[in-house]
Design an enzyme around this catalytic site. Structure first.
Site, PDB file in Angstrom:
ATOM      1  CG  HIS A 212      -2.222   1.088   0.949  1.00 23.60           C
ATOM      2  ND1 HIS A 212      -2.032   2.350   1.424  1.00 23.60           N
ATOM      3  CD2 HIS A 212      -3.140   0.696   0.714  1.00 23.60           C
ATOM      4  CE1 HIS A 212      -3.337   3.003   1.093  1.00 23.60           C
ATOM      5  NE2 HIS A 212      -3.895   1.813   0.630  1.00 23.60           N
ATOM      6  CG  ASP A 270      -8.081  -3.487  -3.990  1.00 22.45           C
ATOM      7  OD1 ASP A 270      -7.381  -2.588  -3.545  1.00 22.45           O
ATOM      8  OD2 ASP A 270      -9.204  -3.180  -4.249  1.00 22.45           O
TER       9      ASP A 270
HETATM   10  C1  SDX Z   1      -5.738   0.566  -3.397  1.00 25.16           C
HETATM   11  O1  SDX Z   1      -3.904   5.022  -1.745  1.00 25.16           O
HETATM   12  C2  SDX Z   1      -4.967   4.335  -1.697  1.00 25.16           C
HETATM   13  O2  SDX Z   1      -5.706   4.537  -0.333  1.00 25.16           O
HETATM   14  C3  SDX Z   1      -5.540   3.231  -2.406  1.00 25.16           C
HETATM   15  C4  SDX Z   1      -6.521   2.563  -1.561  1.00 25.16           C
HETATM   16  C5  SDX Z   1      -7.844   3.042  -1.339  1.00 25.16           C
HETATM   17  O3  SDX Z   1      -8.690   2.869  -0.983  1.00 25.16           O
HETATM   18  O4  SDX Z   1      -7.960   4.179  -2.513  1.00 25.16           O
HETATM   19  O5  SDX Z   1      -6.305   1.816  -0.547  1.00 25.16           O
HETATM   20  C6  SDX Z   1      -6.859   1.291  -2.546  1.00 25.16           C
HETATM   21  O6  SDX Z   1      -5.443   1.027  -4.381  1.00 25.16           O
HETATM   22  C7  SDX Z   1      -4.906  -0.350  -2.499  1.00 25.16           C
HETATM   23  C8  SDX Z   1      -3.592  -0.896  -3.367  1.00 25.16           C
HETATM   24  C9  SDX Z   1      -4.004  -1.980  -4.280  1.00 25.16           C
HETATM   25  N1  SDX Z   1      -3.071  -2.312  -5.245  1.00 25.16           N
HETATM   26  C10 SDX Z   1      -2.356  -3.681  -5.310  1.00 25.16           C
HETATM   27  O7  SDX Z   1      -2.864  -4.485  -4.261  1.00 25.16           O
HETATM   28  C11 SDX Z   1      -1.449  -3.730  -6.278  1.00 25.16           C
HETATM   29  C12 SDX Z   1      -0.217  -4.580  -5.847  1.00 25.16           C
HETATM   30  N2  SDX Z   1       0.425  -3.495  -4.953  1.00 25.16           N
HETATM   31  C13 SDX Z   1       1.647  -2.612  -5.403  1.00 25.16           C
HETATM   32  O8  SDX Z   1       1.626  -2.670  -6.750  1.00 25.16           O
HETATM   33  C14 SDX Z   1       2.081  -1.595  -4.672  1.00 25.16           C
HETATM   34  O9  SDX Z   1       2.027  -2.069  -3.129  1.00 25.16           O
HETATM   35  C15 SDX Z   1       1.282  -0.377  -4.521  1.00 25.16           C
HETATM   36  C16 SDX Z   1       1.137  -0.023  -5.790  1.00 25.16           C
HETATM   37  C17 SDX Z   1       0.147  -0.710  -3.944  1.00 25.16           C
HETATM   38  C18 SDX Z   1       2.226   0.500  -3.653  1.00 25.16           C
HETATM   39  O10 SDX Z   1       3.127   0.872  -4.726  1.00 25.16           O
HETATM   40  P1  SDX Z   1       4.580   1.644  -3.970  1.00 25.16           P
HETATM   41  O11 SDX Z   1       4.300   2.639  -3.131  1.00 25.16           O
HETATM   42  O12 SDX Z   1       5.539   1.896  -5.230  1.00 25.16           O
HETATM   43  O13 SDX Z   1       5.150   0.475  -3.095  1.00 25.16           O
HETATM   44  P2  SDX Z   1       6.199   0.746  -2.175  1.00 25.16           P
HETATM   45  O14 SDX Z   1       7.048   1.874  -2.328  1.00 25.16           O
HETATM   46  O15 SDX Z   1       5.477   0.546  -0.784  1.00 25.16           O
HETATM   47  O16 SDX Z   1       7.112  -0.352  -2.342  1.00 25.16           O
HETATM   48  C19 SDX Z   1       7.940  -0.841  -1.509  1.00 25.16           C
HETATM   49  C20 SDX Z   1       8.903  -1.912  -1.906  1.00 25.16           C
HETATM   50  C21 SDX Z   1       9.250  -1.919  -3.445  1.00 25.16           C
HETATM   51  O17 SDX Z   1      10.358  -2.582  -3.537  1.00 25.16           O
HETATM   52  P3  SDX Z   1      11.832  -1.627  -3.505  1.00 25.16           P
HETATM   53  O18 SDX Z   1      11.903  -0.867  -4.683  1.00 25.16           O
HETATM   54  O19 SDX Z   1      12.027  -1.113  -2.099  1.00 25.16           O
HETATM   55  O20 SDX Z   1      12.887  -3.002  -3.732  1.00 25.16           O
HETATM   56  O21 SDX Z   1       7.833  -3.194  -1.999  1.00 25.16           O
HETATM   57  C22 SDX Z   1       8.055  -3.712  -3.201  1.00 25.16           C
HETATM   58  C23 SDX Z   1       8.154  -2.696  -4.362  1.00 25.16           C
HETATM   59  O22 SDX Z   1       8.784  -3.283  -5.590  1.00 25.16           O
HETATM   60  N3  SDX Z   1       6.500  -4.226  -3.528  1.00 25.16           N
HETATM   61  C24 SDX Z   1       5.841  -5.165  -3.810  1.00 25.16           C
HETATM   62  C25 SDX Z   1       4.493  -4.891  -3.658  1.00 25.16           C
HETATM   63  N4  SDX Z   1       4.307  -3.870  -3.631  1.00 25.16           N
HETATM   64  C26 SDX Z   1       5.385  -3.109  -3.210  1.00 25.16           C
HETATM   65  N5  SDX Z   1       6.553  -6.325  -4.088  1.00 25.16           N
HETATM   66  C27 SDX Z   1       5.685  -7.427  -4.836  1.00 25.16           C
HETATM   67  N6  SDX Z   1       4.586  -7.368  -4.340  1.00 25.16           N
HETATM   68  C28 SDX Z   1       3.830  -6.061  -4.160  1.00 25.16           C
HETATM   69  N7  SDX Z   1       2.443  -6.261  -4.199  1.00 25.16           N
END
Ligand code: SDX
Length: 330
Positions: A212, A270
């Site tokens: 998130h 989700d």
């Molecule tokens: C919603 O903002 C809101 O409030 C949104 C929401 C709402 O009610 O409106 O809550 C609804 O959109 C929930 C999120 C739904 N999306 C997903 O489930 C898609 C999968 N999640 C990821 O794509 C990701 O976690 C995000 C997009 C949600 C957040 O993206 P970020 O902020 O770029 O992730 P981060 O900076 O926290 O990542 C930290 C690390 C990264 O690795 P490094 O670059 O540090 O090495 O964690 C990794 C990311 O690559 N990472 C994941 C991951 N999510 C983050 N690795 C594997 N699987 C994942 N799901």
């Protein structure tokens, strides 16, 4: 609100819950294969054709009217988009029913048999809509605000928010979670393989429904959604649902995985909402449209707050240009 205010709002919404028949023509002109979010965004923007005063952001009465029209019509649009894909007649529900009961009837009634309300489905839908109603300045809400800040009007602002929500990193994640679980299942259920793909920087695969932008711990909505999962699957006798079992297995592995622990990646709302919607008979192509229906309440609240504030200005992010300087054409 006090009782009278709540009753007035509820009745005002019911009064507006019919749609100009010309909108059916627009809806029926989309191919059945069109994604529900693309149709919903188009129809929401198109509502202004039938309610031109909705762009009068200087008139509080017209603004209130636009808000009521949107809250009243979006459940009908969502139900009709769902029925269009199934080739079913575009029916209204029954305004003597409450909002969610009416939505369930509009979606699930069949022309050739008496509609019997399923309380499990209504209760699950009610929780889903409440949990997804608003969530601060997420991607789609920020989109509604920035479009609204140009005085484009409510329908155009929410249509833009629907488009932002569509993305699989945002509201589209609930659909992506089921597609991911079905892919893992089809691939033989090897969760370890997909966990290492999710951690492999060179692999674009991410574990949908995890992580998130803001939460660095369990999304509190996911905790309630998980309980709702168990309730719905219990009551519908779907506890042996292989997709749900796979989701529980994946959640357990991820919560014990040091990469996910170190990156503070937890299941978000989700991860479970798709399983609940799938269990109550909503096709996964419609999941994000149901999310949009829920989030319309929040988008409207944010838009109204911004329009009523005398501090609002047009949104205009700045940037530091780091690109190339002058280059001659070779
Ligand atoms: C919603 O903002 C809101 O409030 C949104 C929401 C709402 O009610 O409106 O809550 C609804 O959109 C929930 C999120 C739904 N999306 C997903 O489930 C898609 C999968 N999640 C990821 O794509 C990701 O976690 C995000 C997009 C949600 C957040 O993206 P970020 O902020 O770029 O992730 P981060 O900076 O926290 O990542 C930290 C690390 C990264 O690795 P490094 O670059 O540090 O090495 O964690 C990794 C990311 O690559 N990472 C994941 C991951 N999510 C983050 N690795 C594997 N699987 C994942 N799901």
């Amino acid at each position: 609100p006090n009782k009278q205010q709540l009753e007035k709002l509820s009745n005002d919404i019911k009064e507006r819950s019919i749609i100009d028949e010309d909108l059916r023509i627009i809806l029926n002109s989309f191919p059945k294969s069109a994604h529900p979010m693309g149709i919903l965004s188009s129809l929401t923007s198109g509502l202004v054709a039938f309610d031109p005063s909705a762009v009068n952001i200087d008139d509080e009465e017209d603004m209130y009217d636009a808000i009521l029209n949107l809250l009243a019509k979006i459940p009908v649009l969502v139900a009709w988009v769902y029925r269009r894909r199934k080739g079913l007649s575009l029916e209204y529900g029954d305004t003597s029913l409450a909002y969610v009961e009416n939505l369930a009837k509009m979606m699930f009634q069949r022309p050739n048999k008496e509609y019997v309300q399923n309380d499990t489905i209504v209760s699950a839908l009610n929780k889903l809509l409440i949990l997804h109603a608003d969530h601060e300045q997420n991607c789609s809400t920020s989109t509604v605000r920035i479009v609204g800040s140009s005085f484009a009007g409510l329908f155009a602002s929410v249509a833009a928010g629907i488009s932002a929500l569509w993305g699989r990193l945002h509201g589209g994640a609930n659909q992506a979670v089921i597609e991911m679980l079905e892919e893992i299942q089809k691939d033989g259920g090897d969760t370890k393989k997909f966990m290492s793909k999710a951690k492999d920087k060179s692999d674009p695969f991410r574990l949908m429904g995890f992580g998130h932008r803001v939460y660095r711990n369990q999304d509190p909505r996911a905790i309630i959604m998980k309980e709702t999962c168990h309730e719905v699957l219990d009551e519908l006798g779907l506890n042996d649902d292989p997709i749900f079992k796979l989701a529980m297995k994946l959640e357990k592995i991820a919560l014990e995985d040091e990469y996910f622990i170190e990156k503070k990646l937890y299941p978000n709302v989700d991860f479970y909402s798709g399983i609940v919607m799938r269990a109550i008979g909503i096709p996964f192509s419609m999941f994000t449209a149901v999310f949009a229906l829920a989030r319309t309440a929040g988008w409207v609240a944010h838009w109204n707050e911004m329009m009523m504030s005398d501090e609002s200005k047009i949104g205009r992010p700045r940037q530091v240009y780091k690109g190339k300087t002058k280059r001659d054409i070779k």
